[in-house]
Design a protein around this motif. Sequence first.
Motif, PDB file in Angstrom:
ATOM      1  N   VAL A 165       0.849  -1.187   0.000  1.00 52.22           N
ATOM      2  CA  VAL A 165       0.000   0.000   0.000  1.00 52.22           C
ATOM      3  C   VAL A 165       0.885   1.237   0.000  1.00 52.22           C
ATOM      4  O   VAL A 165       1.846   1.321   0.774  1.00 52.22           O
ATOM      5  N   PHE A 166       0.565   2.200  -0.853  1.00 54.06           N
ATOM      6  CA  PHE A 166       1.304   3.461  -0.898  1.00 54.06           C
ATOM      7  C   PHE A 166       0.381   4.576  -0.410  1.00 54.06           C
ATOM      8  O   PHE A 166      -0.418   5.108  -1.178  1.00 54.06           O
ATOM      9  N   PRO A 167       0.495   4.950   0.867  1.00 56.16           N
ATOM     10  CA  PRO A 167      -0.421   5.938   1.417  1.00 56.16           C
ATOM     11  C   PRO A 167      -0.078   7.377   1.060  1.00 56.16           C
ATOM     12  O   PRO A 167      -0.938   8.258   1.144  1.00 56.16           O
ATOM     13  N   GLU A 168       1.169   7.650   0.688  1.00 55.59           N
ATOM     14  CA  GLU A 168       1.579   9.003   0.346  1.00 55.59           C
ATOM     15  C   GLU A 168       2.817   8.914  -0.535  1.00 55.59           C
ATOM     16  O   GLU A 168       3.414   7.849  -0.671  1.00 55.59           O
ATOM     17  N   GLY A 169       3.175  10.037  -1.119  1.00 51.93           N
ATOM     18  CA  GLY A 169       4.391  10.015  -1.921  1.00 51.93           C
ATOM     19  C   GLY A 169       4.339  10.972  -3.088  1.00 51.93           C
ATOM     20  O   GLY A 169       3.483  11.858  -3.168  1.00 51.93           O
ATOM     21  N   ALA A 170       5.285  10.784  -4.026  1.00 55.01           N
ATOM     22  CA  ALA A 170       5.371  11.658  -5.189  1.00 55.01           C
ATOM     23  C   ALA A 170       4.160  11.488  -6.095  1.00 55.01           C
ATOM     24  O   ALA A 170       3.690  12.446  -6.710  1.00 55.01           O
ATOM     25  N   ALA A 171       3.674  10.266  -6.208  1.00 55.10           N
ATOM     26  CA  ALA A 171       2.466   9.982  -6.978  1.00 55.10           C
ATOM     27  C   ALA A 171       1.263  10.002  -6.031  1.00 55.10           C
ATOM     28  O   ALA A 171       1.424   9.948  -4.812  1.00 55.10           O
ATOM     29  N   PRO A 172       0.037  10.077  -6.570  1.00 55.31           N
ATOM     30  CA  PRO A 172      -1.133   9.997  -5.697  1.00 55.31           C
ATOM     31  C   PRO A 172      -1.123   8.686  -4.913  1.00 55.31           C
ATOM     32  O   PRO A 172      -0.600   7.678  -5.385  1.00 55.31           O
ATOM     33  N   PRO A 173      -1.665   8.686  -3.683  1.00 55.41           N
ATOM     34  CA  PRO A 173      -1.757   7.433  -2.920  1.00 55.41           C
ATOM     35  C   PRO A 173      -2.480   6.359  -3.737  1.00 55.41           C
ATOM     36  O   PRO A 173      -3.209   6.669  -4.677  1.00 55.41           O
ATOM     37  N   SER A 174      -2.255   5.107  -3.364  1.00 53.36           N
ATOM     38  CA  SER A 174      -2.832   4.005  -4.152  1.00 53.36           C
ATOM     39  C   SER A 174      -4.308   3.801  -3.822  1.00 53.36           C
ATOM     40  O   SER A 174      -4.736   2.736  -3.394  1.00 53.36           O
ATOM     41  N   TYR A 175      -5.105   4.876  -4.015  1.00 52.42           N
ATOM     42  CA  TYR A 175      -6.549   4.779  -3.854  1.00 52.42           C
ATOM     43  C   TYR A 175      -7.133   3.995  -5.025  1.00 52.42           C
ATOM     44  O   TYR A 175      -6.609   4.031  -6.145  1.00 52.42           O
ATOM     45  N   ALA A 176      -8.236   3.342  -4.760  1.00 58.99           N
ATOM     46  CA  ALA A 176      -8.897   2.582  -5.818  1.00 58.99           C
ATOM     47  C   ALA A 176      -9.269   3.484  -6.991  1.00 58.99           C
ATOM     48  O   ALA A 176      -9.180   3.083  -8.151  1.00 58.99           O
ATOM     49  N   ARG A 177      -9.682   4.730  -6.682  1.00 55.22           N
ATOM     50  CA  ARG A 177     -10.092   5.627  -7.777  1.00 55.22           C
ATOM     51  C   ARG A 177      -8.921   5.958  -8.699  1.00 55.22           C
ATOM     52  O   ARG A 177      -9.109   6.122  -9.909  1.00 55.22           O
ATOM     53  N   GLU A 178      -7.696   6.061  -8.153  1.00 52.57           N
ATOM     54  CA  GLU A 178      -6.533   6.362  -8.978  1.00 52.57           C
ATOM     55  C   GLU A 178      -6.236   5.195  -9.918  1.00 52.57           C
ATOM     56  O   GLU A 178      -5.896   5.386 -11.086  1.00 52.57           O
ATOM     57  N   LEU A 179      -6.360   3.982  -9.383  1.00 55.83           N
ATOM     58  CA  LEU A 179      -6.103   2.798 -10.211  1.00 55.83           C
ATOM     59  C   LEU A 179      -7.180   2.618 -11.265  1.00 55.83           C
ATOM     60  O   LEU A 179      -6.893   2.243 -12.409  1.00 55.83           O
ATOM     61  N   ARG A 180      -8.435   2.885 -10.912  1.00 52.01           N
ATOM     62  CA  ARG A 180      -9.517   2.772 -11.890  1.00 52.01           C
ATOM     63  C   ARG A 180      -9.343   3.805 -13.000  1.00 52.01           C
ATOM     64  O   ARG A 180      -9.615   3.525 -14.176  1.00 52.01           O
ATOM     65  N   ALA A 181      -8.895   5.010 -12.638  1.00 51.25           N
ATOM     66  CA  ALA A 181      -8.662   6.040 -13.649  1.00 51.25           C
ATOM     67  C   ALA A 181      -7.581   5.623 -14.630  1.00 51.25           C
ATOM     68  O   ALA A 181      -7.577   6.052 -15.791  1.00 51.25           O
ATOM     69  N   ALA A 182      -6.651   4.764 -14.175  1.00 48.75           N
ATOM     70  CA  ALA A 182      -5.583   4.258 -15.031  1.00 48.75           C
ATOM     71  C   ALA A 182      -6.003   3.000 -15.789  1.00 48.75           C
ATOM     72  O   ALA A 182      -5.177   2.350 -16.430  1.00 48.75           O
ATOM     73  N   GLY A 183      -7.288   2.641 -15.688  1.00 49.44           N
ATOM     74  CA  GLY A 183      -7.793   1.492 -16.427  1.00 49.44           C
ATOM     75  C   GLY A 183      -7.636   0.175 -15.713  1.00 49.44           C
ATOM     76  O   GLY A 183      -7.797  -0.888 -16.330  1.00 49.44           O
ATOM     77  N   ASP A 184      -7.363   0.195 -14.423  1.00 49.35           N
ATOM     78  CA  ASP A 184      -7.156  -1.034 -13.674  1.00 49.35           C
ATOM     79  C   ASP A 184      -8.500  -1.656 -13.298  1.00 49.35           C
ATOM     80  O   ASP A 184      -9.482  -0.950 -13.038  1.00 49.35           O
ATOM     81  N   SER A 185      -8.537  -2.972 -13.260  1.00 49.56           N
ATOM     82  CA  SER A 185      -9.746  -3.698 -12.867  1.00 49.56           C
ATOM     83  C   SER A 185      -9.680  -3.997 -11.375  1.00 49.56           C
ATOM     84  O   SER A 185      -8.847  -4.794 -10.934  1.00 49.56           O
ATOM     85  N   ILE A 186     -10.550  -3.360 -10.630  1.00 52.43           N
ATOM     86  CA  ILE A 186     -10.604  -3.524  -9.181  1.00 52.43           C
ATOM     87  C   ILE A 186     -12.013  -3.967  -8.813  1.00 52.43           C
ATOM     88  O   ILE A 186     -12.990  -3.438  -9.372  1.00 52.43           O
ATOM     89  N   PRO A 187     -12.168  -4.934  -7.924  1.00 47.39           N
ATOM     90  CA  PRO A 187     -13.514  -5.399  -7.547  1.00 47.39           C
ATOM     91  C   PRO A 187     -14.430  -4.242  -7.182  1.00 47.39           C
ATOM     92  O   PRO A 187     -14.027  -3.295  -6.495  1.00 47.39           O
ATOM     93  N   ALA A 188     -15.680  -4.319  -7.652  1.00 47.31           N
ATOM     94  CA  ALA A 188     -16.646  -3.243  -7.415  1.00 47.31           C
ATOM     95  C   ALA A 188     -16.949  -3.050  -5.941  1.00 47.31           C
ATOM     96  O   ALA A 188     -17.390  -1.971  -5.525  1.00 47.31           O
ATOM     97  N   SER A 189     -16.703  -4.080  -5.133  1.00 51.59           N
ATOM     98  CA  SER A 189     -16.970  -3.982  -3.697  1.00 51.59           C
ATOM     99  C   SER A 189     -15.990  -3.040  -2.982  1.00 51.59           C
ATOM    100  O   SER A 189     -16.244  -2.619  -1.850  1.00 51.59           O
TER     101      SER A 189
END
Length: 292
Positions: A150-174
């Motif tokens: 888990v990346f909670p902070e840093g140079a890039a946005p934290p590893s929130y599900a919304r950031e990964l979905r915006a990048a086209g990642d498949s994350i469970p809808a739950s």
Amino acid sequence: MFPILFHIGNFPVTTFGLMMFLSFIAGAWIGGKQLQRYGLPSEYMWDLLAWCAVSGIAGAKLYYLGLHWDELMAEPMKMILSRGGLVWYGGLIGGVIAFGIQVRHKKLPMATLYDGAGPAIALAYAVGRLGCFLVGDDYGRYTNSWVGVVFPEGAAPPSYARELRAAGDSIPASIPDTALVTVHPTQLYEIALALVILGILWQLGKRRHKTGQLFATFLFLYSIERFFIEFVRAKMDRYVWGMSTSQLVSIVLFFAAAGLWWWRQKTAPDAPLVTERVNNTPPSARGKPARA
């Protein structure tokens, strides 16, 4: 994550900045060791270090700005002066060009110096990627496996599900958009692979080869590593058949490296390995570095 080491007044000293500095030092050291195998002084690498560092950083920044042209046009000074925004392929191009210009200016054996640079870049890349991990940049896609981080902070946005979905990642809808999710620590994968490449080059560097082939081998191996690692990177720049910009560059680099290796095999002299020269030259001629 440890993005900030300490502050000097209002100026933050980042772990990425420290690792970048150490990457150049480590690269010059191992590159100098390879040059000694060719009977050349290791100081050549140290003499070229500053030029490669400045040009590499400039190339990395220019490459980034080219990929974010719309944002550059909207806020040019913010984009240009920001401390972030460094792309490895741009750094490689800038550093390699500056290296070649300085080698020619100093009238040093071009292909042999580039062979010394192959192991140097591999080690520098491994150290630099440790900096990316420590500041939480360039992480991978979502994973629920044991390797997830888990990346909670840093140079890039934290590893929130919304950031990964915006990048086209498949994350469970739950999983809600605001949840921090575990992702592939691609920086650590690349550190391991870069060290494997370094080990291969170090062993090949002991054996007879044509001048320029060790550098071509580095480019060849790196293009393969980067192409496949991109499949698990969290990237938004996937334009052609789902491939990222770095994958397209890797394909070009793969064929360019293969062509360079073949060309050197056909036309170049053998690299001036010290062990071979000592065994095959009279005592009066030993210790004089060959030019190639």
